[in-house]
Design a protein around this motif. Structure first.
Motif, PDB file in Angstrom:
ATOM      1  N   ARG A   1       0.808  -1.218   0.000  1.00 46.89           N
ATOM      2  CA  ARG A   1       0.000   0.000   0.000  1.00 46.89           C
ATOM      3  C   ARG A   1       0.845   1.275   0.000  1.00 46.89           C
ATOM      4  O   ARG A   1       0.315   2.374   0.019  1.00 46.89           O
ATOM      5  N   GLU A   2       2.160   1.113  -0.052  1.00 47.13           N
ATOM      6  CA  GLU A   2       3.034   2.287   0.015  1.00 47.13           C
ATOM      7  C   GLU A   2       2.900   3.138  -1.243  1.00 47.13           C
ATOM      8  O   GLU A   2       2.828   2.626  -2.357  1.00 47.13           O
ATOM      9  N   ILE A   3       2.850   4.455  -1.056  1.00 52.39           N
ATOM     10  CA  ILE A   3       2.708   5.399  -2.164  1.00 52.39           C
ATOM     11  C   ILE A   3       4.019   6.141  -2.361  1.00 52.39           C
ATOM     12  O   ILE A   3       4.595   6.679  -1.410  1.00 52.39           O
ATOM     13  N   GLU A   4       4.476   6.186  -3.602  1.00 50.46           N
ATOM     14  CA  GLU A   4       5.735   6.852  -3.911  1.00 50.46           C
ATOM     15  C   GLU A   4       5.643   8.341  -3.568  1.00 50.46           C
ATOM     16  O   GLU A   4       4.669   9.012  -3.898  1.00 50.46           O
ATOM     17  N   GLY A   5       6.638   8.841  -2.898  1.00 49.29           N
ATOM     18  CA  GLY A   5       6.681  10.258  -2.550  1.00 49.29           C
ATOM     19  C   GLY A   5       6.049  10.597  -1.219  1.00 49.29           C
ATOM     20  O   GLY A   5       6.163  11.737  -0.745  1.00 49.29           O
ATOM     21  N   ALA A   6       5.377   9.616  -0.589  1.00 50.84           N
ATOM     22  CA  ALA A   6       4.672   9.904   0.667  1.00 50.84           C
ATOM     23  C   ALA A   6       5.646  10.266   1.789  1.00 50.84           C
ATOM     24  O   ALA A   6       5.383  11.173   2.580  1.00 50.84           O
ATOM     25  N   VAL A   7       6.772   9.565   1.866  1.00 48.04           N
ATOM     26  CA  VAL A   7       7.762   9.836   2.925  1.00 48.04           C
ATOM     27  C   VAL A   7       8.284  11.263   2.798  1.00 48.04           C
ATOM     28  O   VAL A   7       8.381  12.001   3.790  1.00 48.04           O
ATOM     29  N   GLU A   8       8.598  11.665   1.567  1.00 49.54           N
ATOM     30  CA  GLU A   8       9.113  13.015   1.333  1.00 49.54           C
ATOM     31  C   GLU A   8       8.079  14.068   1.730  1.00 49.54           C
ATOM     32  O   GLU A   8       8.410  15.101   2.330  1.00 49.54           O
ATOM     33  N   LEU A   9       6.819  13.790   1.389  1.00 48.32           N
ATOM     34  CA  LEU A   9       5.763  14.759   1.693  1.00 48.32           C
ATOM     35  C   LEU A   9       5.528  14.881   3.197  1.00 48.32           C
ATOM     36  O   LEU A   9       5.299  15.975   3.717  1.00 48.32           O
ATOM     37  N   ILE A  10       5.622  13.762   3.914  1.00 50.31           N
ATOM     38  CA  ILE A  10       5.461  13.792   5.372  1.00 50.31           C
ATOM     39  C   ILE A  10       6.552  14.655   6.002  1.00 50.31           C
ATOM     40  O   ILE A  10       6.280  15.528   6.835  1.00 50.31           O
ATOM     41  N   MET A  11       7.783  14.432   5.590  1.00 46.50           N
ATOM     42  CA  MET A  11       8.905  15.197   6.146  1.00 46.50           C
ATOM     43  C   MET A  11       8.794  16.669   5.765  1.00 46.50           C
ATOM     44  O   MET A  11       9.035  17.564   6.588  1.00 46.50           O
ATOM     45  N   HIS A  12       8.416  16.912   4.519  1.00 50.14           N
ATOM     46  CA  HIS A  12       8.259  18.286   4.042  1.00 50.14           C
ATOM     47  C   HIS A  12       7.195  19.019   4.862  1.00 50.14           C
ATOM     48  O   HIS A  12       7.378  20.181   5.245  1.00 50.14           O
ATOM     49  N   THR A  13       6.084  18.336   5.147  1.00 45.07           N
ATOM     50  CA  THR A  13       4.987  18.955   5.891  1.00 45.07           C
ATOM     51  C   THR A  13       5.420  19.292   7.315  1.00 45.07           C
ATOM     52  O   THR A  13       5.155  20.392   7.819  1.00 45.07           O
ATOM     53  N   LEU A  14       6.097  18.361   7.978  1.00 43.74           N
ATOM     54  CA  LEU A  14       6.572  18.624   9.343  1.00 43.74           C
ATOM     55  C   LEU A  14       7.521  19.818   9.370  1.00 43.74           C
ATOM     56  O   LEU A  14       7.419  20.690  10.246  1.00 43.74           O
ATOM     57  N   ASN A  15       8.437  19.873   8.426  1.00 39.95           N
ATOM     58  CA  ASN A  15       9.376  21.004   8.361  1.00 39.95           C
ATOM     59  C   ASN A  15       8.642  22.309   8.071  1.00 39.95           C
ATOM     60  O   ASN A  15       8.936  23.352   8.647  1.00 39.95           O
ATOM     61  N   ASP A  16       7.680  22.230   7.154  1.00 41.92           N
ATOM     62  CA  ASP A  16       6.912  23.394   6.731  1.00 41.92           C
ATOM     63  C   ASP A  16       6.139  24.008   7.899  1.00 41.92           C
ATOM     64  O   ASP A  16       5.962  25.224   7.975  1.00 41.92           O
ATOM     65  N   TYR A  17       5.671  23.144   8.791  1.00 44.56           N
ATOM     66  CA  TYR A  17       4.897  23.602   9.936  1.00 44.56           C
ATOM     67  C   TYR A  17       5.767  23.807  11.186  1.00 44.56           C
ATOM     68  O   TYR A  17       5.251  23.954  12.285  1.00 44.56           O
ATOM     69  N   ASN A  18       7.077  23.816  10.978  1.00 45.78           N
ATOM     70  CA  ASN A  18       8.034  24.002  12.086  1.00 45.78           C
ATOM     71  C   ASN A  18       7.836  22.973  13.198  1.00 45.78           C
ATOM     72  O   ASN A  18       7.938  23.288  14.385  1.00 45.78           O
ATOM     73  N   LEU A  19       7.545  21.739  12.783  1.00 42.94           N
ATOM     74  CA  LEU A  19       7.416  20.628  13.725  1.00 42.94           C
ATOM     75  C   LEU A  19       8.536  19.620  13.449  1.00 42.94           C
ATOM     76  O   LEU A  19       8.334  18.404  13.532  1.00 42.94           O
ATOM     77  N   THR A  20       9.693  20.126  13.121  1.00 42.45           N
ATOM     78  CA  THR A  20      10.815  19.263  12.733  1.00 42.45           C
ATOM     79  C   THR A  20      11.186  18.318  13.873  1.00 42.45           C
ATOM     80  O   THR A  20      11.411  18.765  15.007  1.00 42.45           O
ATOM     81  N   PRO A  21      11.250  17.018  13.605  1.00 40.47           N
ATOM     82  CA  PRO A  21      11.588  16.051  14.661  1.00 40.47           C
ATOM     83  C   PRO A  21      13.032  16.219  15.140  1.00 40.47           C
ATOM     84  O   PRO A  21      13.899  16.682  14.399  1.00 40.47           O
ATOM     85  N   ASP A  22      13.268  15.811  16.371  1.00 38.47           N
ATOM     86  CA  ASP A  22      14.632  15.809  16.914  1.00 38.47           C
ATOM     87  C   ASP A  22      15.435  14.659  16.330  1.00 38.47           C
ATOM     88  O   ASP A  22      16.660  14.754  16.183  1.00 38.47           O
ATOM     89  N   GLU A  23      14.736  13.560  16.029  1.00 40.14           N
ATOM     90  CA  GLU A  23      15.395  12.379  15.463  1.00 40.14           C
ATOM     91  C   GLU A  23      14.559  11.893  14.287  1.00 40.14           C
ATOM     92  O   GLU A  23      13.328  11.876  14.349  1.00 40.14           O
ATOM     93  N   TYR A  24      15.246  11.491  13.229  1.00 41.76           N
ATOM     94  CA  TYR A  24      14.538  11.008  12.034  1.00 41.76           C
ATOM     95  C   TYR A  24      15.537  10.368  11.076  1.00 41.76           C
ATOM     96  O   TYR A  24      16.760  10.461  11.259  1.00 41.76           O
ATOM     97  N   GLU A  25      14.990   9.782  10.049  1.00 39.38           N
ATOM     98  CA  GLU A  25      15.801   9.247   8.959  1.00 39.38           C
ATOM     99  C   GLU A  25      15.195   9.737   7.666  1.00 39.38           C
ATOM    100  O   GLU A  25      13.989   9.593   7.431  1.00 39.38           O
TER     101      GLU A  25
END
Length: 552
Positions: free
Chosen positions: A80-104
């Motif tokens: 069920r994985e969608i291409e580009g979803a991981v990038e969009l999740i990370m982009h959204t968190l950064n965009d909303y200044n909710l950048t995680p302390d730890e991530y990959e």
């Protein structure tokens, strides 16, 4: 043969033990009371409102306690994985200044408790599953899809609770020898967790939102490893990961509450302490006279892309969600207008006990307030950034004369009571189009004349104004001139006098001002007329008023 032999047949290359991994992922060195939270989406769809809702809660909990907020991608369901979803999740968190302390992300691991992508942790899960097999808390199941469907059908016919439990858990009774023989014969299998629960028994579960609950024990022998990919299911993987990553609080939707008994049981099977759980309410929307769960399929506002496309400031979306995260947030924010949402003390027991109603009208109000407090430079920068992606026509207006655009934005801005008409950047073009001659003269429009509609009277007001009373040097002098014109033309320049004896006048100063406003913009409601006229200048004002006279 023993269970240990069976475990070695299934995982011959797994040599690390649970104890080895616990040494590899030691307890975090954090101050007392620090909380560790995670945002753990599956890349099976794009970022949605409910995901951001939970990410904000996780972020606030961690930041307020000087803890850790990390991102974990739960990608074990590869089909069920969608291409580009991981990038969009990370982009959204950064965009909303909710950048995680730890991530990959893109091969880079930030933090000491990774990998933070579950498909890269397969060997870890295998070590933990191997341990469960050795202690007889997991076993291989060889039942085919057809056999499971037939079992379910029989349970439904007999009106028995469905699922792989009790006497229906056929493979749970296989001896290690029988299981090994089937494996050597090439029979396909999954690994199931061996439950020791009794569904008729209740246990106490403390949910930080709903308080003490009494849930039925789990007796389902849940699948914890799939056959094709040898990857674990969510139920098992999150138990292992949250233990090794030392997660203290799990924030997830209340639809996961029925799964809590099996998760608590899995933690207990290893002798691990389970994290604290906050099962968040469903996000609801008003649909006519009723409420329903917001739908990713039906409602465009369910997707985070909607807020980007509309041009809502990121802070406005966060603030709107904070109002449904905790019932007392609005009151706190009113009393502390200059503080950040992270300064608010989140309390799980102040979340709605029913669904959380999300209202786009409330978002508009919050957003208008936020944009009203921005400087013209800030609105310029943000709206131009938005237009570059979403609106070619607004982009062209801005680039035509950026200083003029900024001055339009600055009408009734940067003052004690600023204008509050812009809810989102997509609103701007519709609010300012009349400020541009090429658009104004070529656009089909209706003039909102209101009380004075007689063409001759309108022409008389406009001719008199541009002939004798036009004045733009000072606002007080400008308005005094309009009042003088009212006296000359038979309109009340004083509203109190008009209200006392309306029959003595043709109308009042507000009616005359409306004619001047509408003739210039076509609109009866605009920002401050004097500031608009100042931006136009006398020549452009005369040109527009003369055009009206020609049309009449």
């Amino acid at each position: 043969m023993t269970n240990k032999d069976l475990a070695n047949v299934i995982f011959p290359n797994i040599t690390k033990t649970v104890e080895d991994y616990e040494k590899e992922y030691p307890k975090r060195d954090l101050e007392e009371g620090a909380k560790v939270t995670r945002f753990a989406p599956s890349p099976t769809g794009f970022m949605h409102l409910g995901g951001l809702f939970q990410a904000i809660i996780n972020y606030v909990i961690a930041k307020q306690s000087n803890g850790v907020f990390f991102l974990r991608n739960e990608d074990t369901d590869k089909t069920r994985e969608i291409e580009g979803a991981v990038e969009l999740i990370m982009h959204t968190l950064n965009d909303y200044n909710l950048t995680p302390d730890e991530y990959e992300f893109k091969g880079e691991i930030i933090g000491n408790y990774g990998p933070y992508i579950q498909s890269e942790r397969k060997e870890i899960y295998h070590a933990f599953i191997k341990h469960l097999i050795e202690i007889d808390r997991a076993y291989p199941c060889f039942c085919s899809t057809e056999e499971l469907a037939e079992m379910r059908e029989n349970q439904e016919t007999m009106k028995i609770r469905t699922g792989y439990h009790g006497r229906f858990a056929r493979c749970s009774r296989l001896t290690p020898d029988e299981a090994i023989e089937k494996i050597k014969n090439g029979e396909k299998y999954v690994i199931r967790f061996r439950s020791n629960g009794n569904f008729d028994n209740k246990f106490e579960f403390d949910d930080l939102r709903q308080g003490k609950l009494f849930l039925n024990e789990n007796d389902i022998d849940e699948v914890i490893m799939k056959s094709e990919t040898m990857l674990p299911t969510y139920h098992f993987a999150h138990v292992v990961d949250d233990h090794l990553m030392h997660t203290t609080h799990v924030v997830r939707g209340e639809e996961w509450l029925p799964s809590a008994p099996k998760h608590i049981q899995m933690f207990a099977a290893f002798g691990f302490e389970a994290p604290k759980y906050i099962h968040t309410p469903l996000i609801m929307k008003k649909d006519g006279d009723s409420l329903r769960k917001i739908s990713k399929r039906k409602d465009p506002e369910a997707s985070m892309s909607y807020y980007d496309e509309m041009g809502y400031p990121k802070l406005a979306v966060i603030e709107s969600l904070m109002t449904i995260i905790n019932s007392n947030y609005e009151e706190w924010h009113t009393a502390n207008p200059d503080k950040k949402f992270t300064d608010f003390e989140f309390s799980a027991n102040k979340m709605s006990t029913s669904g959380a109603l999300y209202d786009l009208m409330k978002l508009d109000d919050i957003s208008k307030n936020i944009i009203s407090k921005m400087t013209k430079e800030e609105v310029y920068e943000e709206s131009y950034k938005w237009a570059n992606v979403h609106s070619e026509s607004l982009k062209e207006l801005i680039e035509k004369d950026s200083e003029y655009y900024k001055n339009i934005l600055n009408i009734e801005r940067e003052q004690e009571k600023p204008r509050k008409d812009i809810a989102k950047y997509s609103d701007i073009e519709n609010l300012i189009w009349y400020m541009y001659d090429d658009i104004f003269y070529n656009k089909e429009k209706e003039y909102e004349w209101k009380n004075i509609t007689d063409k001759e009277e309108i022409r008389n007001i406009l001719d008199t104004y541009i002939g004798k009373y036009i004045e733009l040097n000072d606002k007080e002098a400008w308005f005094n001139n309009i009042k003088l014109m009212c006296d000359e033309l038979g309109y009340a320049s004083n509203m109190k006098e008009y209200k006392k004896n309306p029959e003595n006048f043709k109308g009042n100063v507000a009616d005359v001002s409306t004619v001047l406003r509408v003739a210039l913009t076509s609109k009866s409601m605009t920002p401050d007329l004097f500031e608009i006229m100042n931006l136009f200048g006398i020549d452009r004002i005369k040109e527009r008023y003369n055009k009206i006279n020609e049309e009449f």
